[in-house]
Motif scaffolding. Structure first.
Motif, short mmCIF file in Angstrom:
data_model
loop_
_atom_site.label_atom_id
_atom_site.label_comp_id
_atom_site.label_asym_id
_atom_site.label_seq_id
_atom_site.Cartn_x
_atom_site.Cartn_y
_atom_site.Cartn_z
N LEU A 1 -19.08 -27.90 1.42
CA LEU A 1 -18.36 -28.96 0.64
C LEU A 1 -18.79 -30.17 1.64
O LEU A 1 -18.89 -31.08 0.77
N LYS A 2 -18.56 -29.98 2.65
CA LYS A 2 -19.14 -31.27 3.64
C LYS A 2 -20.59 -31.78 3.41
O LYS A 2 -20.75 -33.09 3.23
N ALA A 3 -21.48 -30.71 3.16
CA ALA A 3 -22.60 -31.13 2.99
C ALA A 3 -22.90 -31.90 1.74
O ALA A 3 -23.72 -32.90 1.25
N ASP A 4 -22.23 -31.38 0.67
CA ASP A 4 -22.29 -32.01 -0.64
C ASP A 4 -21.74 -33.55 -0.64
O ASP A 4 -22.26 -34.59 -1.17
N ILE A 5 -20.65 -33.61 -0.09
CA ILE A 5 -19.96 -35.02 0.24
C ILE A 5 -21.13 -35.78 0.91
O ILE A 5 -21.33 -37.14 0.46
N LEU A 6 -21.56 -35.67 1.79
CA LEU A 6 -22.50 -36.33 2.76
C LEU A 6 -23.63 -36.80 1.81
O LEU A 6 -24.29 -37.80 1.87
N ARG A 7 -24.23 -35.69 1.18
CA ARG A 7 -25.41 -35.91 0.36
C ARG A 7 -24.93 -37.04 -0.86
O ARG A 7 -25.72 -37.93 -1.03
N LEU A 8 -23.98 -36.82 -1.52
CA LEU A 8 -23.67 -37.68 -2.73
C LEU A 8 -23.40 -38.97 -2.00
O LEU A 8 -23.74 -40.17 -2.57
#
Length: 575
Positions: free
Chosen positions: A544-551
């Motif tokens: 989820l952390k990676a998804d937030i950073l990507r977005l």
């Protein structure tokens, strides 16, 4: 940050951390209400029950009397009929027949009924969830409130575990709003539109008492126009008469679109002329120029707030507290700051055109999609991330259009009401229960491409069609002008592409947030710092952390705001 307007009730929990508490048997109640319509609100206790209603009600008389109000000089309560006192009448009706009572009720409301003897709890919201309500049930402990901030504070005060709900983050990172009863706190749920909750012996069950009926009826276009006009005028009458009942003036949104225009125009036509129209967008955009022309032509007072300073982009914590993380924090743009500036003592309801375009028009132009089985993945704010959501939530909706109205409309677009209700009550004639039934009885083909909408305006209120339509690039809303609209649309799309590629200001945009962000180093730094100081939180797993950073790193400013909204909720409750 100002203290939130709202309420919280609880059983077997200490809620004194919120402030002054009213004890009613085993029910503890805290209120810091807006109090726009005090004679509509109920907070009543008798020897058997506790009854609370927050908001406003149009049809109180339907509960207070049946037929004549007096029988041989005695009121009906003495004669065994309905009481003439609204709080007692509603409390009795809700106790005897909750579902039937709520079906008949009209207005924007939420509340609860607690039985002191059995400890049974009933919680309810209105048919379209104008007034939100959240609940927490754990054994013999329960809470009901209109704000997550209150509930999390009480859980912490009682040393009860507060657990993060990652599903809410996934909804936010894609849809930009919740599509079911999920919140960012596991164990706290939102009561969905048109539903009530019963809790008996610690067991909770949710019942739907109202669902929009999407059952087209054979009719001519002439009949459709008459039906819509009659229902819309009745919806306007209900709203604006509520203002008059309490001696308020009318605060009415106005833009360059059709929805708020028709609310203001029809209300004026019906004699509700003491209006103050409010508009907010970038300076000089069509929403300003068109709305100003309409307001001046009707002789209304007019207030406009330009958004070019983009200061509202900084209001992350304020907006997520006020809307309980129900939708992306940027959704209301500068509306909150405008409302803060207005002396609200003179107004009761902010009359909006909320989701009118989807009601008298269509949410989707494809009839097969709209009338077919509900599917996930439509009406999202971002498609950059792909999640697999449980399709079981689709089962209670008859078709894609109704699913979209409830989620994108009531839970998404209407989430700005949660913020607005910190300052004023809210309503939209397009979301009137009876108008909704009329609108969705009209065949899809008549509503598609705004055909019925335009015909209604041009036949019933032709003067309202003499002003341009923002959506059509300023072309007048007449079907005879569709050719010019298509030419204008082609020009706008080409220019939009050029502006994006060349990183230049597109003047043809209501809220050019990407451009404002690009030119404002302050907001860039603020959002970047917010992200960097919030992302390293143990409740966020690595994926989820990676998804937030990507977005945040790859997305548009709107997509960045989705990521920031998730981080705001995590930082608020799990620091």
């Amino acid at each position: 940050m100002k203290t939130l307007k709202g309420f919280l009730a609880a059983g077997n929990l200490n809620i004194e951390c919120l402030g002054e508490v009213q004890l009613m048997g085993e029910c503890s109640h805290y209120s810091h209400l807006l109090n726009k319509f005090p004679e509509d609100q109920i907070c009543r206790e008798d020897e058997r029950t506790v009854c609370f209603l927050n908001g406003y009600v149009y049809n109180k008389a339907d509960y207070m009397r049946t037929g004549e109000s007096l029988i041989n000089g005695m009121d009906r309560q003495a004669a065994g009929g309905a009481p003439t006192d609204w709080p007692e009448a509603f409390q009795r009706a809700l106790t005897e027949d909750a579902e039937g009572t709520l079906k008949k009720l009209r207005g924007g409301f939420c509340g609860y009924l607690f039985d002191k003897g059995t400890k049974d709890l009933l919680v309810y919201t209105d048919q379209v969830a104008v007034k939100p309500v959240y609940y927490y049930i754990h054994g013999d402990k329960w809470m009901v409130s209109d704000h997550l901030d209150y509930m999390v504070k009480v859980l912490g005060h009682n040393r009860l575990h507060v657990e993060f709900q990652p599903l809410a983050a996934q909804y936010m990172l894609t849809y930009g709003y919740m599509i079911d009863d999920t919140t960012f706190i596991s164990g706290i749920h939102r009561l969905m539109p048109g539903k009530f909750l019963r809790v008996r012996k610690g067991q909770a069950s949710v019942t739907r008492y109202h669902l929009i009926q999407d059952v087209p009826v054979a009719m001519t276009e002439e009949e459709a126009v008459e039906k819509v006009d009659t229902a819309f005028r009745e919806a306007v009458r209900r709203e604006f008469d509520k203002d008059r009942e309490y001696g308020y003036r009318h605060l009415v949104d106005l833009s360059g679109g059709l929805d708020s225009r028709m609310v203001s125009w029809v209300a004026h036509d019906m004699g509700y002329t003491d209006q103050v129209n409010i508009t907010y967008c970038r300076a000089g955009y069509r929403d300003e120029t068109i709305s100003k022309q309409i307001a001046l032509s009707l002789g209304h007072e007019y207030l406009f707030k330009p958004l070019d300073d983009a200061k509202w982009m900084y209001d992350i914590d304020e907006m997520t507290s006020q809307n309980s993380g129900a939708a992306l924090y940027m959704g209301i743009t500068g509306g909150r700051r405008l409302l803060e500036m207005i002396n609200m003592e003179q107004f009761g309801i902010e009359h909006t055109g909320m989701i009118g375009d989807a009601i008298l028009g269509t949410l989707y132009r494809d009839e097969e999609l709209s009338c077919g089985k509900p599917v996930l993945g439509q009406s999202t704010h971002s498609d950059r991330l792909q999640y697999s959501f449980d399709e079981a939530l689709l089962q209670e909706y008859p078709c894609q259009e109704i699913f979209g109205i409830y989620t994108r409309g009531m839970l998404g677009a209407s989430s700005s009401y949660l913020i607005r209700q910190q300052y004023i009550e809210t309503a939209s004639p397009f979301m009137d229960v009876d108008l909704l039934d009329v609108a969705f009885s009209v065949p899809f083909s008549m509503r598609n491409h705004h055909h019925l909408y335009l015909r209604w305006i041009n036949e019933k209120y032709p003067q309202a069609a003499k002003f341009g339509w923002e959506k059509w690039g300023g072309i007048k809303p007449k079907e005879s002008h569709i050719f010019f609209r298509k030419m204008k649309t082609t020009q706008r799309l080409l220019w939009q592409g050029i502006c994006k590629a060349a990183h230049i200001d597109n003047q043809d945009s209501m809220n050019p947030i990407d451009y404002w962000y690009d030119k404002d180093l302050g907001i860039q730094k603020y959002m970047r710092d917010y992200m960097e100081t919030s992302i390293e939180n143990p409740v966020l797993d690595s994926e989820l952390k990676a998804d937030i950073l990507r977005l945040f790193r790859e997305g548009s400013v709107e997509e960045k705001s989705l990521a920031i909204t998730v981080l705001a909720m995590v930082r608020k409750y799990f620091s």
